[in-house]
Motif scaffolding. Sequence first.
Motif, PDB file in Angstrom:
ATOM      1  N   PRO A 117      15.487  -1.439  -4.589  1.00  0.00           N
ATOM      2  CA  PRO A 117      14.495  -1.523  -3.149  1.00  0.00           C
ATOM      3  C   PRO A 117      12.945  -2.004  -4.142  1.00  0.00           C
ATOM      4  CG  PRO A 117      15.883  -0.364  -3.105  1.00  0.00           C
ATOM      5  CD  PRO A 117      16.294  -0.798  -3.838  1.00  0.00           C
ATOM      6  N   ASP A 118      12.658  -0.609  -4.629  1.00  0.00           N
ATOM      7  CA  ASP A 118      11.812  -1.234  -4.817  1.00  0.00           C
ATOM      8  C   ASP A 118      11.174  -1.940  -6.729  1.00  0.00           C
ATOM      9  OD1 ASP A 118      13.740  -0.395  -6.789  1.00  0.00           O
ATOM     10  OD2 ASP A 118      11.718   0.969  -8.448  1.00  0.00           O
ATOM     11  N   GLN A 119      11.804  -2.355  -6.594  1.00  0.00           N
ATOM     12  CA  GLN A 119      11.766  -3.352  -8.060  1.00  0.00           C
ATOM     13  C   GLN A 119      11.997  -4.646  -6.093  1.00  0.00           C
ATOM     14  OE1 GLN A 119      11.366  -4.142 -10.899  1.00  0.00           O
ATOM     15  NE2 GLN A 119      11.089  -1.223 -10.981  1.00  0.00           N
ATOM     16  N   LEU A 120      12.505  -5.202  -6.008  1.00  0.00           N
ATOM     17  CA  LEU A 120      12.508  -6.231  -4.810  1.00  0.00           C
ATOM     18  C   LEU A 120      11.264  -5.764  -4.128  1.00  0.00           C
ATOM     19  CD1 LEU A 120      15.967  -5.737  -3.261  1.00  0.00           C
ATOM     20  CD2 LEU A 120      14.884  -7.981  -4.861  1.00  0.00           C
ATOM     21  N   LEU A 121      10.607  -5.079  -3.722  1.00  0.00           N
ATOM     22  CA  LEU A 121       9.162  -5.029  -3.201  1.00  0.00           C
ATOM     23  C   LEU A 121       8.140  -5.464  -4.267  1.00  0.00           C
ATOM     24  CD1 LEU A 121       8.385  -4.141  -0.649  1.00  0.00           C
ATOM     25  CD2 LEU A 121       7.794  -1.393  -1.672  1.00  0.00           C
ATOM     26  N   LYS A 122       8.463  -4.606  -4.684  1.00  0.00           N
ATOM     27  CA  LYS A 122       7.193  -5.374  -6.294  1.00  0.00           C
ATOM     28  C   LYS A 122       7.327  -6.922  -5.825  1.00  0.00           C
ATOM     29  CE  LYS A 122       7.662  -1.439  -9.213  1.00  0.00           C
ATOM     30  NZ  LYS A 122       7.942  -0.461 -10.210  1.00  0.00           N
ATOM     31  N   GLU A 181       4.628 -11.973  -4.113  1.00  0.00           N
ATOM     32  CA  GLU A 181       5.812 -12.999  -3.573  1.00  0.00           C
ATOM     33  C   GLU A 181       6.290 -14.091  -4.054  1.00  0.00           C
ATOM     34  OE1 GLU A 181       2.893 -16.038  -0.905  1.00  0.00           O
ATOM     35  OE2 GLU A 181       1.558 -13.826   0.120  1.00  0.00           O
ATOM     36  N   LEU A 182       7.064 -13.537  -5.216  1.00  0.00           N
ATOM     37  CA  LEU A 182       7.892 -14.074  -5.928  1.00  0.00           C
ATOM     38  C   LEU A 182       9.411 -13.573  -5.251  1.00  0.00           C
ATOM     39  CD1 LEU A 182       6.253 -12.430  -9.338  1.00  0.00           C
ATOM     40  CD2 LEU A 182       6.075 -14.452  -8.701  1.00  0.00           C
ATOM     41  N   HIS A 231       0.301  -0.754  -0.374  1.00  0.00           N
ATOM     42  CA  HIS A 231      -0.061   0.383  -0.427  1.00  0.00           C
ATOM     43  C   HIS A 231       1.156   1.440   0.266  1.00  0.00           C
ATOM     44  CE1 HIS A 231      -3.565   2.976   1.185  1.00  0.00           C
ATOM     45  NE2 HIS A 231      -2.597   3.173   2.236  1.00  0.00           N
ATOM     46  N   GLN A 232       1.716   1.518   0.582  1.00  0.00           N
ATOM     47  CA  GLN A 232       2.767   2.536   0.525  1.00  0.00           C
ATOM     48  C   GLN A 232       2.929   2.378  -0.553  1.00  0.00           C
ATOM     49  OE1 GLN A 232       4.934   1.962   5.197  1.00  0.00           O
ATOM     50  NE2 GLN A 232       3.267   2.312   5.531  1.00  0.00           N
ATOM     51  N   MET A 233       4.161   2.005  -1.197  1.00  0.00           N
ATOM     52  CA  MET A 233       4.860   1.609  -2.618  1.00  0.00           C
ATOM     53  C   MET A 233       3.755   2.075  -3.064  1.00  0.00           C
ATOM     54  SD  MET A 233       7.306   2.032  -4.249  1.00  0.00           S
ATOM     55  CE  MET A 233       8.857   0.736  -3.607  1.00  0.00           C
ATOM     56  N   LYS A 234       2.921   2.096  -2.908  1.00  0.00           N
ATOM     57  CA  LYS A 234       1.579   2.645  -4.282  1.00  0.00           C
ATOM     58  C   LYS A 234       1.525   4.122  -3.926  1.00  0.00           C
ATOM     59  CE  LYS A 234      -0.356  -1.850  -4.970  1.00  0.00           C
ATOM     60  NZ  LYS A 234      -1.816  -2.488  -5.128  1.00  0.00           N
ATOM     61  N   LEU A 235       1.354   4.101  -3.227  1.00  0.00           N
ATOM     62  CA  LEU A 235       1.192   5.764  -2.832  1.00  0.00           C
ATOM     63  C   LEU A 235       2.699   7.026  -3.167  1.00  0.00           C
ATOM     64  CD1 LEU A 235      -0.165   6.158   0.855  1.00  0.00           C
ATOM     65  CD2 LEU A 235      -1.008   6.189  -1.182  1.00  0.00           C
ATOM     66  N   CYS A 236       3.431   5.909  -2.869  1.00  0.00           N
ATOM     67  CA  CYS A 236       5.007   7.016  -3.221  1.00  0.00           C
ATOM     68  C   CYS A 236       5.317   6.480  -4.789  1.00  0.00           C
ATOM     69  CB  CYS A 236       6.037   5.302  -2.570  1.00  0.00           C
ATOM     70  SG  CYS A 236       7.859   6.313  -2.870  1.00  0.00           S
ATOM     71  N   MET A 237       4.819   5.838  -5.270  1.00  0.00           N
ATOM     72  CA  MET A 237       4.741   5.775  -6.462  1.00  0.00           C
ATOM     73  C   MET A 237       3.654   7.334  -7.376  1.00  0.00           C
ATOM     74  SD  MET A 237       5.085   2.093  -7.536  1.00  0.00           S
ATOM     75  CE  MET A 237       5.380   1.682  -8.903  1.00  0.00           C
ATOM     76  N   LEU A 238       2.156   6.733  -6.411  1.00  0.00           N
ATOM     77  CA  LEU A 238       1.550   8.004  -7.438  1.00  0.00           C
ATOM     78  C   LEU A 238       2.320   9.063  -7.145  1.00  0.00           C
ATOM     79  CD1 LEU A 238      -1.765   6.382  -6.608  1.00  0.00           C
ATOM     80  CD2 LEU A 238      -1.047   6.496  -8.604  1.00  0.00           C
ATOM     81  N   ARG A 239       2.493   9.887  -6.176  1.00  0.00           N
ATOM     82  CA  ARG A 239       3.366  10.537  -5.631  1.00  0.00           C
ATOM     83  C   ARG A 239       3.898  11.332  -6.080  1.00  0.00           C
ATOM     84  NH1 ARG A 239       4.036   9.741   0.385  1.00  0.00           N
ATOM     85  NH2 ARG A 239       1.724   8.723   0.484  1.00  0.00           N
ATOM     86  N   GLU A 240       5.321  10.284  -5.951  1.00  0.00           N
ATOM     87  CA  GLU A 240       6.621  10.867  -7.054  1.00  0.00           C
ATOM     88  C   GLU A 240       6.968   9.612  -7.970  1.00  0.00           C
ATOM     89  OE1 GLU A 240       9.356  12.544  -4.740  1.00  0.00           O
ATOM     90  OE2 GLU A 240       8.292  11.899  -2.759  1.00  0.00           O
ATOM     91  N   PRO A 241       6.474   9.353  -9.107  1.00  0.00           N
ATOM     92  CA  PRO A 241       6.907   7.728  -9.999  1.00  0.00           C
ATOM     93  C   PRO A 241       9.029   8.381 -10.197  1.00  0.00           C
ATOM     94  CG  PRO A 241       5.637   8.888 -10.937  1.00  0.00           C
ATOM     95  CD  PRO A 241       5.744  10.353  -9.568  1.00  0.00           C
ATOM     96  N   HIS A 251      12.270 -10.638   5.847  1.00  0.00           N
ATOM     97  CA  HIS A 251      11.060 -11.636   5.461  1.00  0.00           C
ATOM     98  C   HIS A 251      11.679 -12.429   4.751  1.00  0.00           C
ATOM     99  CE1 HIS A 251       6.813 -13.691   6.328  1.00  0.00           C
ATOM    100  NE2 HIS A 251       7.488 -12.576   5.031  1.00  0.00           N
ATOM    101  N   GLY A 252      11.283 -11.556   3.134  1.00  0.00           N
ATOM    102  CA  GLY A 252      12.194 -12.769   2.019  1.00  0.00           C
ATOM    103  C   GLY A 252      12.973 -13.451   2.303  1.00  0.00           C
TER     104      GLY A 252
END
Length: 144
Positions: A40-45, A50-51, A15-25, A85-86
């Motif tokens: 980190p952005d790619q790792l988070l996606k 769960e990939l 949820h937070q990453m989506k907000l970040c990308m909307l604000r400042e892609p 965790h990953g």
Amino acid sequence: MHRDMDISICKEASHQMKLCMLREPSKLKCAPACPKDLLPDQLLKLGNGELWEQASELNLQDCIECSLCDRVCPSEINLAQFFGHGKVIEKQRLAVNAEKLRIQDRFENHQARLQAKEQEGNQRRQQRMNERLQRLQQSRGGDQ
């Protein structure tokens, strides 16, 4: 309980990453902050999907969990915890795969031993049969 916490961590990070990308892609600050040059952005996606195997291909295991990406993230995502965790999940997956390979190898070796033992038994039976036939032929030849 631990699994529920993991799911909530993943949902919150997503949820937070989506907000970040909307604000400042185009202004993701986490990648330049990483001392290991990870993305980190790619790792988070990938983690959100769960990939973890694909995240591992992007060197997730190299993450030292220093939290520098957390500090520069405008959405204040706890990436280091998420990546930790990953890494645990990926390590468990690799251990399970290694165990599967060990079991498969053991089974194949067992099958090979059984087959060799069966062939050896067949050869001994054939040898005994040939010896009996030879004795029978000799005894018939001596009778004549």
